[in-house]
Write a protein that holds these residues in place. Sequence first.
Motif, PDB file in Angstrom:
ATOM      1  N   PRO A 135       0.809  -1.227   0.000  1.00  0.00           N
ATOM      2  CA  PRO A 135       0.000   0.000   0.000  1.00  0.00           C
ATOM      3  C   PRO A 135       0.838   1.271   0.000  1.00  0.00           C
ATOM      4  N   SER A 136       1.991   1.259   0.676  1.00  0.00           N
ATOM      5  CA  SER A 136       2.810   2.476   0.757  1.00  0.00           C
ATOM      6  C   SER A 136       3.384   2.873  -0.595  1.00  0.00           C
ATOM      7  N   TYR A 137       3.511   1.919  -1.500  1.00  0.00           N
ATOM      8  CA  TYR A 137       3.996   2.229  -2.846  1.00  0.00           C
ATOM      9  C   TYR A 137       2.851   2.439  -3.830  1.00  0.00           C
ATOM     10  N   LYS A 138       1.749   1.740  -3.613  1.00  0.00           N
ATOM     11  CA  LYS A 138       0.601   1.915  -4.510  1.00  0.00           C
ATOM     12  C   LYS A 138       0.132   3.367  -4.536  1.00  0.00           C
ATOM     13  N   VAL A 139       0.168   4.018  -3.372  1.00  0.00           N
ATOM     14  CA  VAL A 139      -0.317   5.400  -3.311  1.00  0.00           C
ATOM     15  C   VAL A 139       0.693   6.400  -3.881  1.00  0.00           C
ATOM     16  N   HIS A 140       1.888   5.913  -4.246  1.00  0.00           N
ATOM     17  CA  HIS A 140       2.903   6.805  -4.814  1.00  0.00           C
ATOM     18  C   HIS A 140       3.441   6.247  -6.132  1.00  0.00           C
ATOM     19  N   LYS A 141       2.543   5.684  -6.929  1.00  0.00           N
ATOM     20  CA  LYS A 141       2.963   5.103  -8.204  1.00  0.00           C
ATOM     21  C   LYS A 141       3.568   6.134  -9.147  1.00  0.00           C
ATOM     22  N   GLN A 142       3.199   7.388  -8.966  1.00  0.00           N
ATOM     23  CA  GLN A 142       3.734   8.430  -9.846  1.00  0.00           C
ATOM     24  C   GLN A 142       5.146   8.837  -9.442  1.00  0.00           C
ATOM     25  N   LEU A 143       5.581   8.446  -8.238  1.00  0.00           N
ATOM     26  CA  LEU A 143       6.888   8.856  -7.736  1.00  0.00           C
ATOM     27  C   LEU A 143       7.954   7.762  -7.813  1.00  0.00           C
ATOM     28  N   TYR A 144       7.614   6.549  -7.430  1.00  0.00           N
ATOM     29  CA  TYR A 144       8.674   5.564  -7.233  1.00  0.00           C
ATOM     30  C   TYR A 144       9.410   5.133  -8.503  1.00  0.00           C
ATOM     31  N   PRO A 145       8.823   5.237  -9.711  1.00  0.00           N
ATOM     32  CA  PRO A 145       9.618   4.855 -10.888  1.00  0.00           C
ATOM     33  C   PRO A 145      10.861   5.715 -11.089  1.00  0.00           C
ATOM     34  N   GLY A 146      10.913   6.887 -10.473  1.00  0.00           N
ATOM     35  CA  GLY A 146      12.071   7.755 -10.618  1.00  0.00           C
ATOM     36  C   GLY A 146      13.211   7.425  -9.673  1.00  0.00           C
ATOM     37  N   TYR A 147      13.077   6.333  -8.935  1.00  0.00           N
ATOM     38  CA  TYR A 147      14.091   5.935  -7.967  1.00  0.00           C
ATOM     39  C   TYR A 147      14.685   4.574  -8.338  1.00  0.00           C
ATOM     40  N   ASP A 148      15.764   4.230  -7.654  1.00  0.00           N
ATOM     41  CA  ASP A 148      16.388   2.914  -7.825  1.00  0.00           C
ATOM     42  C   ASP A 148      15.609   1.911  -6.973  1.00  0.00           C
ATOM     43  N   ASN A 149      14.700   1.189  -7.607  1.00  0.00           N
ATOM     44  CA  ASN A 149      13.893   0.186  -6.916  1.00  0.00           C
ATOM     45  C   ASN A 149      14.642  -1.146  -6.900  1.00  0.00           C
ATOM     46  N   VAL A 150      14.998  -1.607  -5.714  1.00  0.00           N
ATOM     47  CA  VAL A 150      15.734  -2.865  -5.569  1.00  0.00           C
ATOM     48  C   VAL A 150      14.746  -3.947  -5.146  1.00  0.00           C
ATOM     49  N   TRP A 151      14.278  -4.719  -6.130  1.00  0.00           N
ATOM     50  CA  TRP A 151      13.289  -5.767  -5.886  1.00  0.00           C
ATOM     51  C   TRP A 151      13.993  -7.058  -5.469  1.00  0.00           C
ATOM     52  N   PHE A 152      13.725  -7.518  -4.265  1.00  0.00           N
ATOM     53  CA  PHE A 152      14.296  -8.786  -3.825  1.00  0.00           C
ATOM     54  C   PHE A 152      13.623  -9.974  -4.510  1.00  0.00           C
ATOM     55  N   TYR A 153      12.320  -9.849  -4.768  1.00  0.00           N
ATOM     56  CA  TYR A 153      11.537 -10.998  -5.239  1.00  0.00           C
ATOM     57  C   TYR A 153      10.820 -10.634  -6.537  1.00  0.00           C
ATOM     58  N   GLN A 154      11.488 -10.838  -7.660  1.00  0.00           N
ATOM     59  CA  GLN A 154      10.891 -10.545  -8.950  1.00  0.00           C
ATOM     60  C   GLN A 154      10.193 -11.791  -9.482  1.00  0.00           C
ATOM     61  N   PRO A 155       8.883 -11.721  -9.722  1.00  0.00           N
ATOM     62  CA  PRO A 155       8.143 -12.898 -10.179  1.00  0.00           C
ATOM     63  C   PRO A 155       8.724 -13.539 -11.442  1.00  0.00           C
ATOM     64  N   SER A 156       9.347 -12.738 -12.293  1.00  0.00           N
ATOM     65  CA  SER A 156       9.930 -13.281 -13.522  1.00  0.00           C
ATOM     66  C   SER A 156      11.242 -14.013 -13.272  1.00  0.00           C
ATOM     67  N   LYS A 157      11.771 -13.912 -12.049  1.00  0.00           N
ATOM     68  CA  LYS A 157      13.043 -14.524 -11.707  1.00  0.00           C
ATOM     69  C   LYS A 157      12.880 -15.249 -10.375  1.00  0.00           C
ATOM     70  N   LEU A 158      12.662 -16.555 -10.430  1.00  0.00           N
ATOM     71  CA  LEU A 158      12.353 -17.315  -9.223  1.00  0.00           C
ATOM     72  C   LEU A 158      13.625 -17.692  -8.463  1.00  0.00           C
ATOM     73  N   SER A 159      14.416 -16.691  -8.174  1.00  0.00           N
ATOM     74  CA  SER A 159      15.643 -16.882  -7.401  1.00  0.00           C
ATOM     75  C   SER A 159      16.049 -15.547  -6.784  1.00  0.00           C
ATOM     76  N   PRO A 160      15.675 -15.290  -5.527  1.00  0.00           N
ATOM     77  CA  PRO A 160      16.045 -14.031  -4.861  1.00  0.00           C
ATOM     78  C   PRO A 160      17.551 -13.796  -4.919  1.00  0.00           C
ATOM     79  N   ASP A 161      17.931 -12.529  -5.067  1.00  0.00           N
ATOM     80  CA  ASP A 161      19.337 -12.181  -5.227  1.00  0.00           C
ATOM     81  C   ASP A 161      20.078 -12.035  -3.912  1.00  0.00           C
ATOM     82  N   SER A 162      19.379 -11.722  -2.821  1.00  0.00           N
ATOM     83  CA  SER A 162      20.071 -11.424  -1.570  1.00  0.00           C
ATOM     84  C   SER A 162      19.114 -11.520  -0.398  1.00  0.00           C
ATOM     85  N   TYR A 163      19.649 -11.296   0.779  1.00  0.00           N
ATOM     86  CA  TYR A 163      18.868 -11.328   2.014  1.00  0.00           C
ATOM     87  C   TYR A 163      19.427 -10.264   2.942  1.00  0.00           C
TER      88      TYR A 163
END
Length: 368
Positions: A135-163
């Motif tokens: 929810p904290s990102y849904k309400v700021h969809k217009q803002l977060y694409p301008g940042y470095d979003n580090v996704w731990f769990y990408q559905p297209s990649k079934l292998s997390p990069d870090s912990y």
Amino acid sequence: MNSSPVTLLASGNSFGAYIPAMHLHSYLQGKGVGTDVHVLENLYHEEIRRKIRSTKKAFHADFSVARMGHKLAKPVGPSLNDDAVGRLLDAWMRADAYRFGVFTGFWLPILERYKAAAGRPLDIKLIRLDASDTPSYKVHKQLYPGYDNVWFYQPSKLSPDSYIASDEAEPLPYGQRVGRIMIHGGGWGIGTYAETIRELRALGRKLDVIVYDPSEVEEDDGVTRYFGTDASWEPWIRDTQGKHTFPPMIRYVREDGVLREYPLGEYSVYTDLLRNCAAVISKPGGATLNESLAFGIPFIMLEPFGDHELHNSTYWESCGFGIRFAEWKARDFSEHHLEGIYSRLLEQRLKINHFGRNMYAAENSSYV
């Protein structure tokens, strides 16, 4: 590792946006990197902050109320004390703060103000510990694409990069664990965990239950253990040294109707319980996904809270790192199946590094 200070932006509204931040803080401090943790609620008007505890109780008491509250999430701007925000931005300017790790999207409007005032490139990483927007990102969809979003769990990649953890200790071998199952409802004690406890207790399973309120502690049966957070503690309250802390954990024992409390001391005592357990049962929150991977804990997932947790559940199951409770029950609560999940977690864990190891290395810096 580059030793430039790092500002970690957390929230006490969710343990998922607080505990990982504290783990990263501990890890970086151990590597000689200066860190400063800020909790969003310290910028709220006092009357807003006072309402948080009553909201938590309402969500804990009724999962349907919690779901409704999730759907009605909105930007926190009206809750913010502008004077407090201004003082924080001034402090960042004086300190020349430019490296940030962000654990909730609700900080984005404040960061927008700082970007406009800083007059220099900033290294801001949005640490995304869920498989889709919270929810904290849904309400700021217009803002977060301008940042470095580090996704731990990408559905297209079934292998997390870090912990993220306070250290880089390897998971305890499964055969050396005591075989207990930890069960909880997240920081707000929400979800269907209470009825699950009753079902597993009836089967004689050894449980470590994290209660939301001491009133949930049953009479000691010699098998089930109960733990919880000191009721007087709040994430936004700093200690006598002006620092944010891990929640002080307590073991509860009720004998002959009398409830006794035994403080665990250092938070590492609690994480040792995690490292030792055969599985964790909870709603599929992002912080619990991280603990599952960090400590090699099979995740038995209860009903999700919101769309992001539904995506988390699907992702973790697809990776082979967890199983839905109904499926585990259909498998007659198989311990052998849990050990297979552990093996997959360990295999993945051996391929990846701690997030803090390279997050702030100079050569990997990215600017917004």
